[in-house]
Design a protein around this motif. Structure first.
Motif, PDB file in Angstrom:
ATOM      1  N   ASP A   1       0.838  -1.202   0.000  1.00 17.23           N
ATOM      2  CA  ASP A   1       0.000   0.000   0.000  1.00 17.23           C
ATOM      3  C   ASP A   1       0.875   1.256   0.000  1.00 17.23           C
ATOM      4  O   ASP A   1       0.583   2.237  -0.698  1.00 17.23           O
ATOM      5  N   SER A   2       1.948   1.194   0.793  1.00 17.43           N
ATOM      6  CA  SER A   2       2.865   2.329   0.860  1.00 17.43           C
ATOM      7  C   SER A   2       3.526   2.570  -0.493  1.00 17.43           C
ATOM      8  O   SER A   2       3.578   3.707  -0.975  1.00 17.43           O
ATOM      9  N   TYR A   3       4.037   1.501  -1.110  1.00 18.60           N
ATOM     10  CA  TYR A   3       4.693   1.645  -2.419  1.00 18.60           C
ATOM     11  C   TYR A   3       3.713   2.203  -3.462  1.00 18.60           C
ATOM     12  O   TYR A   3       4.093   3.051  -4.285  1.00 18.60           O
ATOM     13  N   GLN A   4       2.477   1.726  -3.424  1.00 21.44           N
ATOM     14  CA  GLN A   4       1.481   2.180  -4.384  1.00 21.44           C
ATOM     15  C   GLN A   4       1.190   3.667  -4.192  1.00 21.44           C
ATOM     16  O   GLN A   4       1.104   4.424  -5.159  1.00 21.44           O
ATOM     17  N   GLU A   5       1.062   4.081  -2.941  1.00 18.26           N
ATOM     18  CA  GLU A   5       0.763   5.483  -2.672  1.00 18.26           C
ATOM     19  C   GLU A   5       1.955   6.371  -3.013  1.00 18.26           C
ATOM     20  O   GLU A   5       1.795   7.476  -3.546  1.00 18.26           O
ATOM     21  N   VAL A   6       3.168   5.899  -2.703  1.00 17.63           N
ATOM     22  CA  VAL A   6       4.369   6.652  -3.069  1.00 17.63           C
ATOM     23  C   VAL A   6       4.413   6.849  -4.578  1.00 17.63           C
ATOM     24  O   VAL A   6       4.704   7.950  -5.074  1.00 17.63           O
ATOM     25  N   ASP A   7       4.120   5.796  -5.309  1.00 20.36           N
ATOM     26  CA  ASP A   7       4.129   5.874  -6.769  1.00 20.36           C
ATOM     27  C   ASP A   7       3.116   6.896  -7.266  1.00 20.36           C
ATOM     28  O   ASP A   7       3.403   7.689  -8.180  1.00 20.36           O
ATOM     29  N   GLN A   8       1.933   6.916  -6.664  1.00 20.70           N
ATOM     30  CA  GLN A   8       0.903   7.880  -7.067  1.00 20.70           C
ATOM     31  C   GLN A   8       1.343   9.317  -6.784  1.00 20.70           C
ATOM     32  O   GLN A   8       1.120  10.217  -7.595  1.00 20.70           O
ATOM     33  N   VAL A   9       1.966   9.523  -5.620  1.00 21.02           N
ATOM     34  CA  VAL A   9       2.463  10.863  -5.284  1.00 21.02           C
ATOM     35  C   VAL A   9       3.511  11.309  -6.301  1.00 21.02           C
ATOM     36  O   VAL A   9       3.511  12.465  -6.758  1.00 21.02           O
ATOM     37  N   LEU A  10       4.405  10.407  -6.668  1.00 20.24           N
ATOM     38  CA  LEU A  10       5.456  10.742  -7.633  1.00 20.24           C
ATOM     39  C   LEU A  10       4.876  11.053  -9.009  1.00 20.24           C
ATOM     40  O   LEU A  10       5.337  11.978  -9.687  1.00 20.24           O
ATOM     41  N   VAL A  11       3.866  10.300  -9.405  1.00 21.44           N
ATOM     42  CA  VAL A  11       3.237  10.544 -10.708  1.00 21.44           C
ATOM     43  C   VAL A  11       2.526  11.896 -10.713  1.00 21.44           C
ATOM     44  O   VAL A  11       2.655  12.681 -11.661  1.00 21.44           O
TER      45      VAL A  11
ATOM     46  N   ASN B   1       6.168  16.539   1.895  1.00 23.31           N
ATOM     47  CA  ASN B   1       5.389  16.046   3.030  1.00 23.31           C
ATOM     48  C   ASN B   1       4.474  14.904   2.619  1.00 23.31           C
ATOM     49  O   ASN B   1       4.338  13.907   3.337  1.00 23.31           O
ATOM     50  N   HIS B   2       3.851  15.058   1.468  1.00 20.41           N
ATOM     51  CA  HIS B   2       2.956  14.010   0.978  1.00 20.41           C
ATOM     52  C   HIS B   2       3.738  12.730   0.663  1.00 20.41           C
ATOM     53  O   HIS B   2       3.297  11.616   0.961  1.00 20.41           O
ATOM     54  N   TYR B   3       4.910  12.883   0.087  1.00 24.72           N
ATOM     55  CA  TYR B   3       5.763  11.732  -0.235  1.00 24.72           C
ATOM     56  C   TYR B   3       6.114  10.947   1.027  1.00 24.72           C
ATOM     57  O   TYR B   3       5.950   9.726   1.090  1.00 24.72           O
ATOM     58  N   PHE B   4       6.570  11.644   2.061  1.00 25.56           N
ATOM     59  CA  PHE B   4       6.991  10.947   3.277  1.00 25.56           C
ATOM     60  C   PHE B   4       5.804  10.420   4.081  1.00 25.56           C
ATOM     61  O   PHE B   4       5.925   9.424   4.788  1.00 25.56           O
ATOM     62  N   ALA B   5       4.653  11.080   3.952  1.00 23.23           N
ATOM     63  CA  ALA B   5       3.444  10.534   4.580  1.00 23.23           C
ATOM     64  C   ALA B   5       3.109   9.185   3.948  1.00 23.23           C
ATOM     65  O   ALA B   5       2.762   8.222   4.636  1.00 23.23           O
ATOM     66  N   ALA B   6       3.238   9.123   2.628  1.00 20.86           N
ATOM     67  CA  ALA B   6       2.991   7.849   1.932  1.00 20.86           C
ATOM     68  C   ALA B   6       4.021   6.797   2.307  1.00 20.86           C
ATOM     69  O   ALA B   6       3.701   5.612   2.460  1.00 20.86           O
ATOM     70  N   ARG B   7       5.255   7.225   2.493  1.00 20.46           N
ATOM     71  CA  ARG B   7       6.323   6.292   2.875  1.00 20.46           C
ATOM     72  C   ARG B   7       6.035   5.635   4.216  1.00 20.46           C
ATOM     73  O   ARG B   7       6.407   4.490   4.466  1.00 20.46           O
TER      74      ARG B   7
ATOM     75  N   THR C   1      11.859   6.169 -11.944  1.00 18.02           N
ATOM     76  CA  THR C   1      11.600   5.081 -12.885  1.00 18.02           C
ATOM     77  C   THR C   1      12.066   3.737 -12.305  1.00 18.02           C
ATOM     78  O   THR C   1      11.388   2.711 -12.436  1.00 18.02           O
ATOM     79  N   ARG C   2      13.208   3.753 -11.656  1.00 13.84           N
ATOM     80  CA  ARG C   2      13.731   2.535 -11.033  1.00 13.84           C
ATOM     81  C   ARG C   2      12.798   2.046  -9.926  1.00 13.84           C
ATOM     82  O   ARG C   2      12.516   0.851  -9.828  1.00 13.84           O
ATOM     83  N   PHE C   3      12.311   2.986  -9.111  1.00 14.33           N
ATOM     84  CA  PHE C   3      11.375   2.604  -8.048  1.00 14.33           C
ATOM     85  C   PHE C   3      10.097   2.011  -8.632  1.00 14.33           C
ATOM     86  O   PHE C   3       9.578   1.017  -8.113  1.00 14.33           O
ATOM     87  N   THR C   4       9.602   2.610  -9.697  1.00 16.58           N
ATOM     88  CA  THR C   4       8.384   2.090 -10.335  1.00 16.58           C
ATOM     89  C   THR C   4       8.592   0.651 -10.797  1.00 16.58           C
ATOM     90  O   THR C   4       7.698  -0.195 -10.682  1.00 16.58           O
ATOM     91  N   GLY C   5       9.791   0.361 -11.306  1.00 11.07           N
ATOM     92  CA  GLY C   5      10.113  -1.010 -11.704  1.00 11.07           C
ATOM     93  C   GLY C   5      10.110  -1.956 -10.518  1.00 11.07           C
ATOM     94  O   GLY C   5       9.595  -3.085 -10.603  1.00 11.07           O
TER      95      GLY C   5
END
Length: 307
Positions: free
Chosen positions: A10-20, A203-209, A37-41
């Motif tokens: 769930d965390s990885y998915q949310e981080v990915d959404q924040v990055l997008v 802040n949003h990125y680290f909240a997702a993390r 891109t590497r993280f998305t992979g």
């Protein structure tokens, strides 16, 4: 999959959404863009492995019981007929090989059930010419072989599926470890560089993390108040979220908290004797507790006039 790993995904998915959603922030930053891109992979690989880990096996278990019952239902009378044949011939060797009670047969392990069935088929094939009067024919042998083959196929399918699931589990934990290391040592640092220019994104990125921690907090909004000049805690006063109809007292330790605070954009009004009233914008992300570190300015003391 265990709860901890589900939270990680769930965390990885949310981080990915924040990055997008914030890709325009780092679009011209080639190294950071490559890291994203590497993280998305990594994330894509982990989700693929999780699907293999959670591949349903219940239907194979149900089929196993059905096929086992079918096999035993055909095998038990078949073996009884061989027992009758062995008794008529006083063949103690065959008796030792095939004589078995129904309860023992039902409780045989899969491997022993397969071996026992194969032994019955072998004895029947070797003595087929003499077994017609005992209800055993080539057709009955073939029927037993068909049931055994179905049981064997089910067992092979289950073993292969479990092997695939175990391999996927090992690969998942190795990739998760690599992903966590990459986030901590590489991507987190790159995103942190944007805190001054794009604090909301960071802040949003680290909240997702932090989603993966799955910690239950006794608050949804927590604030720490201190004097801007000397850093001492401000231990009295009150905090208002007027449009929400909420308020909280400032504790002697310089904190205030709201146990329930809605997500979205809001504004706090902070009042404390001897300090300028402060208005603080707040953005709380869904299902994430929010912490604020706030400095307040003391009201200057008026110097007495000399007459």
């Amino acid at each position: 999959m265990i709860k901890k790993d589900k939270l990680k995904l769930d965390s990885y998915q949310e981080v990915d959404q924040v990055l997008v959603l914030n890709s325009s922030v780092y679009e011209s930053d080639a190294p950071t863009k490559e890291e994203v891109t590497r993280f998305t992979g990594y994330k894509t690989g982990l989700f693929a492995l999780s699907e293999k880990m959670d591949a349903p096996a219940e239907w194979l278990i149900v089929n196993k019981h059905e096929l086992k019952n079918t096999l035993i239902a055909r095998l038990f009378p078949f073996s009884n007929n061989l027992v009758c044949f062995a008794n008529s011939k006083s063949d103690t060797l065959i008796l030792e090989q095939v004589d078995i009670s129904k309860s023992v047969l039902v409780n045989l392990s899969e491997v022993n059930l397969i071996l026992y069935t194969e032994e019955n088929i072998k004895i029947a094939q070797e003595n087929l010419a003499q077994l017609t009067d005992y209800g055993i024919t080539q057709e009955s042998i073939t029927s037993l072989q068909i049931d055994l083959t179905a049981f064997l196929k089910n067992r092979t399918d289950r073993l292969l599926l479990m092997e695939d699931k175990n391999k996927a589990k090992t690969a998942f934990y190795n990739l998760k470890k690599e992903t966590n290391h990459f986030l901590r040592t590489v991507l987190d640092r790159s995103i942190e560089r944007y805190r001054q220019s794009h604090p909301d994104f960071v802040n949003h990125y680290f909240a997702a993390r932090h989603t993966a921690k799955g910690i239950q907090h006794p608050y949804e909004l927590l604030g720490y108040l201190s004097d801007e000049a000397n850093g001492q805690v401000i231990g009295e006063g009150k905090v208002f979220a007027e449009e929400l109809g909420l308020s909280a007292a400032i504790s002697p330790t310089g904190t205030f908290r709201f146990k329930s605070f809605p997500t979205g954009d809001h504004r706090l009004r902070i009042e404390s004797i001897g300090y300028k009233t402060l208005y603080v914008p707040v953005r709380r992300y869904e299902s994430r507790p929010c912490k604020l570190y706030i400095n307040m300015q003391a009201i200057p003391l008026l110097e007495p006039k000399h007459i």
